[in-house]
Each structure stands twice: as C-alpha cells, then as structure tokens.
Scaffold this motif. Structure first.
Motif, PDB file in Angstrom:
ATOM      1  N   VAL A 231      47.282 -15.725 -30.516  1.00 34.57           N
ATOM      2  CA  VAL A 231      47.885 -17.018 -30.893  1.00 34.57           C
ATOM      3  C   VAL A 231      46.920 -18.144 -30.578  1.00 34.57           C
ATOM      4  CG1 VAL A 231      49.713 -18.665 -30.313  1.00 34.57           C
ATOM      5  CG2 VAL A 231      50.284 -16.260 -30.679  1.00 34.57           C
ATOM      6  N   GLY A 232      46.285 -18.071 -29.390  1.00 36.74           N
ATOM      7  CA  GLY A 232      45.328 -19.098 -28.997  1.00 36.74           C
ATOM      8  C   GLY A 232      44.122 -19.163 -29.920  1.00 36.74           C
ATOM      9  N   LYS A 233      43.749 -18.019 -30.483  1.00 30.31           N
ATOM     10  CA  LYS A 233      42.610 -17.968 -31.406  1.00 30.31           C
ATOM     11  C   LYS A 233      43.022 -18.262 -32.847  1.00 30.31           C
ATOM     12  CE  LYS A 233      40.597 -14.216 -28.708  1.00 30.31           C
ATOM     13  NZ  LYS A 233      40.356 -12.750 -28.716  1.00 30.31           N
ATOM     14  N   LYS A 234      44.299 -18.553 -33.057  1.00 32.00           N
ATOM     15  CA  LYS A 234      44.854 -18.836 -34.390  1.00 32.00           C
ATOM     16  C   LYS A 234      44.827 -17.604 -35.293  1.00 32.00           C
ATOM     17  CE  LYS A 234      45.223 -23.183 -33.210  1.00 32.00           C
ATOM     18  NZ  LYS A 234      46.546 -23.732 -32.819  1.00 32.00           N
ATOM     19  N   ASN A 235      44.818 -16.413 -34.696  1.00 29.38           N
ATOM     20  CA  ASN A 235      44.855 -15.181 -35.474  1.00 29.38           C
ATOM     21  C   ASN A 235      46.278 -14.661 -35.662  1.00 29.38           C
ATOM     22  OD1 ASN A 235      42.060 -15.100 -35.676  1.00 29.38           O
ATOM     23  ND2 ASN A 235      41.832 -13.893 -33.801  1.00 29.38           N
ATOM     24  N   PHE A 236      47.215 -15.244 -34.895  1.00 30.02           N
ATOM     25  CA  PHE A 236      48.609 -14.818 -34.987  1.00 30.02           C
ATOM     26  C   PHE A 236      49.483 -16.049 -34.864  1.00 30.02           C
ATOM     27  CE2 PHE A 236      52.537 -12.575 -33.923  1.00 30.02           C
ATOM     28  CZ  PHE A 236      52.423 -11.413 -34.686  1.00 30.02           C
ATOM     29  N   ARG A 237      50.512 -16.121 -35.704  1.00 34.15           N
ATOM     30  CA  ARG A 237      51.378 -17.306 -35.719  1.00 34.15           C
ATOM     31  C   ARG A 237      52.173 -17.409 -34.420  1.00 34.15           C
ATOM     32  NH1 ARG A 237      52.979 -19.761 -40.919  1.00 34.15           N
ATOM     33  NH2 ARG A 237      54.793 -20.475 -39.738  1.00 34.15           N
ATOM     34  N   GLU A 238      52.164 -18.612 -33.866  1.00 31.55           N
ATOM     35  CA  GLU A 238      52.887 -18.853 -32.626  1.00 31.55           C
ATOM     36  C   GLU A 238      54.383 -18.659 -32.812  1.00 31.55           C
ATOM     37  OE1 GLU A 238      52.890 -22.273 -29.132  1.00 31.55           O
ATOM     38  OE2 GLU A 238      52.594 -22.878 -31.221  1.00 31.55           O
ATOM     39  N   ASP A 239      54.939 -19.186 -33.912  1.00 33.64           N
ATOM     40  CA  ASP A 239      56.383 -19.065 -34.118  1.00 33.64           C
ATOM     41  C   ASP A 239      56.805 -17.617 -34.334  1.00 33.64           C
ATOM     42  OD1 ASP A 239      55.052 -18.989 -36.544  1.00 33.64           O
ATOM     43  OD2 ASP A 239      56.248 -20.556 -37.509  1.00 33.64           O
ATOM     44  N   LEU A 240      55.953 -16.808 -34.975  1.00 32.39           N
ATOM     45  CA  LEU A 240      56.273 -15.396 -35.161  1.00 32.39           C
ATOM     46  C   LEU A 240      56.229 -14.662 -33.822  1.00 32.39           C
ATOM     47  CD1 LEU A 240      56.914 -12.947 -36.878  1.00 32.39           C
ATOM     48  CD2 LEU A 240      54.470 -12.732 -37.419  1.00 32.39           C
ATOM     49  N   TYR A 241      55.252 -15.005 -32.981  1.00 28.93           N
ATOM     50  CA  TYR A 241      55.177 -14.388 -31.653  1.00 28.93           C
ATOM     51  C   TYR A 241      56.465 -14.643 -30.872  1.00 28.93           C
ATOM     52  CZ  TYR A 241      54.067 -13.666 -26.772  1.00 28.93           C
ATOM     53  OH  TYR A 241      54.124 -13.251 -25.464  1.00 28.93           O
ATOM     54  N   TYR A 242      56.907 -15.891 -30.849  1.00 29.95           N
ATOM     55  CA  TYR A 242      58.129 -16.219 -30.114  1.00 29.95           C
ATOM     56  C   TYR A 242      59.338 -15.504 -30.705  1.00 29.95           C
ATOM     57  CZ  TYR A 242      55.519 -20.019 -27.874  1.00 29.95           C
ATOM     58  OH  TYR A 242      54.611 -20.747 -27.157  1.00 29.95           O
ATOM     59  N   ARG A 243      59.335 -15.330 -32.025  1.00 29.72           N
ATOM     60  CA  ARG A 243      60.464 -14.670 -32.691  1.00 29.72           C
ATOM     61  C   ARG A 243      60.531 -13.185 -32.320  1.00 29.72           C
ATOM     62  NH1 ARG A 243      64.501 -13.443 -33.855  1.00 29.72           N
ATOM     63  NH2 ARG A 243      65.862 -13.842 -35.612  1.00 29.72           N
ATOM     64  N   LEU A 244      59.355 -12.583 -32.083  1.00 29.64           N
ATOM     65  CA  LEU A 244      59.305 -11.163 -31.754  1.00 29.64           C
ATOM     66  C   LEU A 244      59.554 -10.901 -30.267  1.00 29.64           C
ATOM     67  CD1 LEU A 244      56.162 -10.140 -33.841  1.00 29.64           C
ATOM     68  CD2 LEU A 244      58.523  -9.471 -34.328  1.00 29.64           C
ATOM     69  N   ALA A 245      59.090 -11.813 -29.410  1.00 26.97           N
ATOM     70  CA  ALA A 245      59.099 -11.574 -27.960  1.00 26.97           C
ATOM     71  C   ALA A 245      60.379 -12.086 -27.297  1.00 26.97           C
ATOM     72  CB  ALA A 245      57.871 -12.212 -27.321  1.00 26.97           C
ATOM     73  N   VAL A 246      61.524 -11.835 -27.911  1.00 28.51           N
ATOM     74  CA  VAL A 246      62.798 -12.204 -27.275  1.00 28.51           C
ATOM     75  C   VAL A 246      62.938 -11.405 -25.974  1.00 28.51           C
ATOM     76  CG1 VAL A 246      65.298 -12.231 -27.526  1.00 28.51           C
ATOM     77  CG2 VAL A 246      63.834 -12.782 -29.486  1.00 28.51           C
ATOM     78  N   ILE A 247      62.644 -10.113 -26.055  1.00 30.01           N
ATOM     79  CA  ILE A 247      62.484  -9.273 -24.870  1.00 30.01           C
ATOM     80  C   ILE A 247      61.057  -8.730 -24.943  1.00 30.01           C
ATOM     81  CG2 ILE A 247      63.255  -7.226 -23.603  1.00 30.01           C
ATOM     82  CD1 ILE A 247      65.391  -9.346 -23.704  1.00 30.01           C
ATOM     83  N   ARG A 248      60.305  -8.910 -23.880  1.00 29.37           N
ATOM     84  CA  ARG A 248      58.905  -8.466 -23.882  1.00 29.37           C
ATOM     85  C   ARG A 248      58.696  -7.425 -22.790  1.00 29.37           C
ATOM     86  NH1 ARG A 248      55.389  -9.727 -20.710  1.00 29.37           N
ATOM     87  NH2 ARG A 248      53.229  -9.137 -21.022  1.00 29.37           N
ATOM     88  N   VAL A 249      58.126  -6.276 -23.194  1.00 32.11           N
ATOM     89  CA  VAL A 249      57.903  -5.161 -22.277  1.00 32.11           C
ATOM     90  C   VAL A 249      56.425  -4.802 -22.299  1.00 32.11           C
ATOM     91  CG1 VAL A 249      58.427  -2.743 -21.790  1.00 32.11           C
ATOM     92  CG2 VAL A 249      60.226  -4.246 -22.651  1.00 32.11           C
ATOM     93  N   SER A 250      55.810  -4.763 -21.130  1.00 32.92           N
ATOM     94  CA  SER A 250      54.412  -4.341 -21.021  1.00 32.92           C
ATOM     95  C   SER A 250      54.378  -2.955 -20.390  1.00 32.92           C
ATOM     96  CB  SER A 250      53.626  -5.339 -20.159  1.00 32.92           C
ATOM     97  OG  SER A 250      52.287  -4.910 -20.017  1.00 32.92           O
TER      98      SER A 250
END
Length: 449
Positions: free
Chosen positions: A285-304
């Motif tokens: 996202v920081g490199k502008k390679n991935f949309r910030e709004d899409l990241y937030y939409r996907l990471a409602v629950i984030r598991v590493s």
C-alpha cells in the motif's frame, strides 16, 4: 477538542501484530491543515460534527472551515458524510458533494484541512486454545493455539479474513477450516489463485462473462464469485492482483453483487470472502502497488501465520502426524538423532516442505525406521538449492527468500548494522531494507558472536 490518541489507527502501527480486527465505525484523522494529528472515533448512534464552533465534536482552528462545516454518521455498515451548507464546500477526489457514503481510506477536504477515515483496528491477543489442533491444522506452540482460538471465534461469522504468511505455512488449509467450521460448511468452497490466471482473463474468471463479450466467449460463463454463492471464496495470492483490476474486486466486496463481463446488470451473491498473501500488503500500500481501501476491506480480521522456524517445538508433533498419515501399516519409528537433525533444518518451505520430505522419507524407508537421509539429500539440486519437487511458483519463491536472507545478512554484517550505509551500497530504500530485516528476523551480529 478531539484527542491526539492515535494508538489504534491502522496505518500508524510500526510493528504488525499477529492478530487484529476492525471494530465497527472508524477513526477520522486530520492529515493536513493546522490541526494535523487530531483524531476522533465514529460510533453507532453518535453523529460527529466538524467545524470551528466549540460545540463540534472535532473543533478545527482552520479559518477557512465553517462553524458546523461537516458531519459524519454511522448507519448500519455505512459511513455517511454530509456538508452542512458550508461556505467553502466539502470535497472528495476534487468533487464537491452534499452527501456521500465513504469507505476506509477516503480523504475529505474542508477548507485547507484534509480528514481521512481509517478503521478502528484493535490488536487481538486471544487466550491460547486448550486444543492442539483446529481441524486439519496442528500445533502446540502458543501462537498457533492463539490462532486456533481466534479462528474458532470468527469461523461462524461472515467477517472477511486476510491471512498473511510465508509460502508453505498452510494459508489455504486455514481458509478451508474456516469454511468447514462455519454455517456455510454445506455450501461450496471455491479457491481462486489471483497469481495463476492470465491478467486479461482474470475479470472473466472472477466475475464471469456473457456470450460474445470478447473473442473466444462462445458461451455464457459463471465466475468464481457466482460459483461460491452460499459458501466461501478463497482469494489466494491476493497481493499479485494488478492494480488496475483491484477496483472491480472492491466494487464486488462493497455491493455483494457481480456484473459479468459484457453485461449491464448486477447479480446478487451471498459469499464469505477469505484472502491470503505472502506479501506485506501494508508495505505494498505504501508503495502504491495495492489499493489502501481494498486492503482495509479485506483485513476486517487479520491473521499472521508464524513460519515453521518460529515454532520449532511443533516439529516433532508434525513429524509424528505425517508419519501416521503416510504409512499404511505400522507407523515407522524415528530415531532421536534423526528427529534432532530434522529440527535443525531451516525449512524455508515451512510445513509444506516438511510434509513433502516426510512423505518421501516414508516411501524410501525400509524396515521399521524412518529413512531421512535420502529424503533430505534429494530435496534440492546441489548447485542452487532449487526444489524441483515443488510447483514452479513455490520453488521460485523459496529461492528468492533464500537469496534475500543470505544477501541481507551478509550486507548488514559487513556494514556493522549501519542501515544507511548498507542501503546505499545495495541501492535500496532504507525502509525496504528495514522491512527485509524484520521479515526474516535477522540479527547478523549473532554470527560474529
């Protein structure tokens, strides 16, 4: 006046937690203007007013902002922003609006002030499960048992889940178990590899197409989302999706409806979305390679998912499980020195590599003892350590990781951990170099010791 508490703002966390979730609502943060850094939470049933009047929940000192310039309200799952007949207007993407629905990552301009909506992200630190498994997933390590507890808690919801982890850590298996433990378990489980479909065909494969919509479209086709109706769709390698294709995916996630290529109508879908990546999506996202709004939409629950090298105590448990899985008669014994040898191995391919090695060892074994010698010797070519027993993409990923690890470790050791000097020599950005050091958990000083 709004407080400057920024500890829960997603984009500003320096170290990524292992598990996180987004609470309902969000946080408005001033990112430009005289009140930069001010923030306020948005909660259900509590409209927030922005303006220069002392009665506003977020009072701004910007002289170009009206007294009660703008308001925001959470209605259901939507955030509604309204301009309250301000003098200078309220804008998003350069366009003036009266009322608009915004999502995470949206930036709203009022006067000389820019306010951004970010998710209210909470670090999750669940109590470890008392079980050493979750379906087909196995692990006694504390972090794994914490993950089992979190998966158990969210499985029966429809929350979108983003799974992050290195190649071979079992991300697809996690998605499958989320499905198997959910109310959708009797519905379809559709796997879609975003990195395996040619770019020009990905929209058709995801959303479907109608006959004649392009050359070769000789019949109507249902896409992966439609096939997953009533069940779960697993978007593997989501970080590989081209930037210009991401808005189409975001639209589907927001509308819960798909429009086939060549069609003018939307078709409602009922799916649970689970996505996975071996990339650092925040860095992308920081490199502008991935949309910030899409990241937030996907990471409602984030598991590493922790790599195998960070949970070495689980190796004996996994080895015993795989031996039992791959022996048809009496399970093979494994000598203590052989188990110690397996535990010393680096396993860059994680659990998948361990599984393949034990399967090969079981096939090569004669008698009642596991033959690990031939299995480990055959796992790579002697020249470069290339794994020819894995799919091309996975073997390539392991080789890249091996190169990055060795290169960064030697680079930092030679420069005595001087980040700036090392970055100049390598001709890479300091931030990216720091990310690589964190990614591999490297501390070159240990070798010198």
């Amino acid at each position: 006046m709004a407080s400057r508490d920024r500890t829960n703002i997603t984009a500003l966390l320096d170290e990524l937690p292992s598990f996180s979730k987004q609470n309902r609502g969000g946080i408005f943060v001033v990112i430009k203007g005289p009140d930069r850094g001010e923030s306020i939470r948005l909660e259900e049933g509590k409209p927030v007013f922005f303006g220069s009047a002392p009665t506003c929940e977020m009072m701004l000192t910007d002289k170009t902002v009206s007294r009660r310039h703008m308001s925001a309200e959470l209605l259901g799952d939507e955030v509604i922003v309204r301009d309250n007949d301000s003098t200078n207007g309220t804008f998003i993407h350069g366009s003036r609006f009266k009322e608009i629905t915004v999502g995470f990552g949206a930036e709203v301009k009022l006067g000389r002030t820019v306010i951004k909506l970010l998710p209210d992200e909470e670090v999750v630190d669940p109590e470890p499960s008392t079980e050493h498994s979750f379906g087909q997933l196995i692990g006694a390590d504390t972090k794994m048992r914490q993950m089992f507890k979190l998966l158990q808690d969210v499985a029966d919801t429809d929350a979108t889940v983003l799974i992050e982890g290195e190649t071979g850590t079992g991300k697809e298996l996690i998605a499958e178990e989320l499905h198997n433990h959910s109310k959708r378990k009797d519905g379809p489980f559709i796997v879609f590899d975003c990195g395996a479909v040619p770019r020009e065909l990905i929209e058709s494969a995801l959303f479907g197409h109608v006959k004649g919509s392009f050359t070769g479209a000789i019949t109507d086709r249902r896409g992966a989302f439609t096939e997953a109706h009533g069940g779960t769709i697993f978007l593997d390698e989501i970080g590989e999706m081209a930037l210009d294709l991401q808005p189409s995916l975001l639209r589907v996630l927001d509308k819960r409806a798909v429009r086939r290529v060549g069609s003018n109508t939307y078709e409602k879908i009922d799916v649970r979305v689970v996505a996975a990546t071996n990339r650092d999506l925040r860095a992308e996202v920081g490199k502008k390679n991935f949309r910030e709004d899409l990241y937030y939409r996907l990471a409602v629950i984030r598991v590493s998912v922790p790599p195998l090298r960070e949970r070495g105590s689980d190796i004996p448990l996994l080895v015993d499980h795989f031996i039992e899985q791959f022996t048809t008669q009496h399970p093979l014994r494994i000598l203590p020195e052989e188990m110690a040898r397996i535990q010393r191995h680096s396993w860059p391919g994680n659990v998948r590599e361990l599984r393949n090695t034990i399967e090969r060892a079981c096939l090569l074994s004669r008698g009642d003892t596991l033959n690990i010698d031939d299995a480990l010797l055959e796992e790579s070519s002697p020249a470069l350590g290339i794994r020819t027993d894995l799919p091309f993409k996975e073997a390539k990923g392991q080789l890249v990781e091996m190169f990055e690890r060795e290169y960064i470790e030697d680079l930092m050791r030679r420069h005595k951990m001087n980040l700036s000097a090392a970055a100049r020599e390598a001709q890479i950005d300091r931030k990216h170099l720091r990310e690589l050091i964190r990614k591999y958990g490297l501390d070159p000083r240990r070798k010198d010791d």
